[in-house]
Design an enzyme around this catalytic site. Structure first.
Site, PDB file in Angstrom:
ATOM      1  N   HIS A 137     -10.699  -0.256  -9.384  1.00  0.00           N
ATOM      2  CA  HIS A 137      -9.455   0.520  -9.277  1.00  0.00           C
ATOM      3  C   HIS A 137      -9.557   1.885  -9.959  1.00  0.00           C
ATOM      4  O   HIS A 137      -8.683   2.733  -9.786  1.00  0.00           O
ATOM      5  CB  HIS A 137      -8.293  -0.281  -9.861  1.00  0.00           C
ATOM      6  CG  HIS A 137      -6.992  -0.058  -9.144  1.00  0.00           C
ATOM      7  ND1 HIS A 137      -6.773   1.006  -8.306  1.00  0.00           N
ATOM      8  CD2 HIS A 137      -5.844  -0.772  -9.138  1.00  0.00           C
ATOM      9  CE1 HIS A 137      -5.549   0.947  -7.827  1.00  0.00           C
ATOM     10  NE2 HIS A 137      -4.961  -0.128  -8.312  1.00  0.00           N
ATOM     11  N   ASP A 145      -8.348   3.684  -4.837  1.00  0.00           N
ATOM     12  CA  ASP A 145      -6.909   3.458  -4.923  1.00  0.00           C
ATOM     13  C   ASP A 145      -6.509   2.287  -4.038  1.00  0.00           C
ATOM     14  O   ASP A 145      -7.212   1.937  -3.076  1.00  0.00           O
ATOM     15  CB  ASP A 145      -6.142   4.704  -4.506  1.00  0.00           C
ATOM     16  CG  ASP A 145      -6.351   5.866  -5.468  1.00  0.00           C
ATOM     17  OD1 ASP A 145      -6.625   5.594  -6.655  1.00  0.00           O
ATOM     18  OD2 ASP A 145      -6.260   7.031  -5.028  1.00  0.00           O
TER      19      ASP A 145
END
Length: 425
Positions: free
Chosen positions: A396, A400
């Site tokens: 992450h 995204d």
């Protein structure tokens, strides 16, 4: 005739009073030695109060819910005696066995109540261990009996050090500490006490280190999507039926590999590695697909290099070759390193969903779950379809959530319409 006044026992732990929560007798009831008369509760435990004598209840000194101070009169029992003597010798004023923290909510307390005798009595005998004969019913409180039953202990084999051979929790502790095994064992069941220590070395140690590195440094986001692979399975069956003798039988993985090649061409940020120490993301033009493979030594990840330059048959052949090399331990170092994205599959044991751990320093891993035939609604009726979930994890810090979802959705389109996999851009 004589009279015992039983007082609230001192249960230790600095407790000065306790709440009466239960009476087991009422005035006029006959009682026998070792019979539970009442139960009191402190802020730490519930304590049962047994009778030290046989007789008849004359008076109760409190009602349920009352708070009774330690050594306050609790009840009176009339006892038989001759010449001012009672049939049972008086007990020491208070004997406490401290409760252990790990014991059950019913405190392991053997409290012999404070006793007042209104008639002359003989001095109390010295306590000694008594082993019950097989014909005797062992003397023990309900809490002790329950603990013995749960532990599979025959109380007739336990020496009792309490009054008249009464068995206490301390006696049970000492019995077990001497190495005595429970004498009551359910048929067909036996306790196992063997312990095996396995030193973590070699491949298992490297796997362990890599998993710790990946989970401690990579904030994972996992995205699960269901894929209708009915058409893909039909195509795979047709292609396998017409394959040439030198062509490897196709599984679903070569199709997924080719779908990955097309998808990362559109989303190069997923085919990448991240050097978090240097703060550098490297996007790779080459698609080196690692395929997690279980071997007798543990999990390895052989790498199908340059999948972008291989057709589906060649992907299948190279995949089989590398898997065999990994399982036999003959895979070369360069065949087990350098991947840019990884596939993991548990085959028929793939479950409904998984949470794959990213192969550090990559930024994405695609997990294949098992194929199941399920009824699916086509707008007018339920029809059987072959469904499979993809469980994909992403770094992450680099990918995204929107990009992760878009990546999986593109894979979904390609796998649900497998002809698109073969159309050159």
């Amino acid at each position: 005739m004589g009279e015992f006044i039983i007082k609230m026992p001192d249960v230790g732990e600095g407790v000065a009073e306790a709440e009466l929560v239960e009476w087991h007798v009422k005035p006029g009831d006959p009682v026998r030695e070792d019979m539970v008369l009442a139960a009191v509760m402190t802020d730490k435990a519930t304590v049962e109060i047994p009778s030290p004598v046989t007789g008849t209840v004359l008076w109760l000194g409190a009602e349920i819910g009352d708070t009774v101070a330690v050594k306050a009169p609790l009840l009176r029992i009339q006892v038989a005696g001759e010449g001012g003597e009672v049939t049972a010798a008086p007990m020491p004023e208070t004997v406490i066995i401290e409760p252990k923290e790990e014991q059950s909510p019913v405190a392991r307390v053997e409290s012999l109540p404070s006793v007042e005798v209104k008639t002359p009595v003989q001095s109390a005998p010295v306590a000694r261990a008594v082993v019950q004969s097989p014909a005797d019913k062992p003397l023990a409180s309900p809490a002790v009996r329950l603990r013995a039953q749960e532990s599979g202990i025959d109380l007739r084999q336990v020496p009792g050090t309490g009054p008249v051979g009464r068995i206490t929790h301390d006696d049970l502790d000492q019995f077990l500490a001497r190495g005595a095994q429970p004498s009551v064992t359910p048929a067909g069941l036996a306790m196992k006490t063997t312990v095996e220590e396995i030193k973590v070395t070699g491949l298992r140690r490297r796997i362990s280190e890599k998993m710790v590195l990946a989970t401690s440094r990579i904030p994972h986001i996992t995205y699960v999507e269901e894929i209708d692979v009915t058409d893909l399975e039909d195509l795979r069956t047709t292609m396998n039926a017409s394959r040439k003798p030198d062509q490897t039988k196709l599984t679903i993985l070569p199709f997924l590999m080719r779908a990955l090649v097309k998808t990362v061409a559109e989303q190069p940020g997923v085919n990448a590695t991240f050097d978090d120490d240097a703060g550098i993301i490297t996007r790779h033009g080459a698609v080196h697909i690692g395929v997690a493979t279980q071997t007798p030594a543990g999990l390895t990840v052989p790498v199908v290099r340059h999948a972008e330059a291989r057709n589906i048959w060649n992907c299948a052949t190279e995949l089989v070759r590398l898997a065999e090399a990994a399982r036999s331990g003959s895979a070369l170092r360069e065949e087990l390193s350098g991947s840019t994205i990884t596939i993991t599959s548990l085959g028929a044991m793939g479950g409904i969903a998984t949470t794959p751990i990213i192969n550090h320093p990559e930024v994405a891993i695609v997990g294949v779950n098992k194929i199941m035939t399920r009824p699916m609604w086509d707008g007018s009726q339920f029809i059987p379809r072959k469904m499979m979930n993809l469980s994909s994890s992403f770094d992450h810090r680099v990918v995204d959530g929107w990009d992760a979802a878009a990546f999986v959705q593109r894979l979904k389109v390609l796998l649900e319409t497998p002809a698109l996999i073969f159309i050159e851009s």
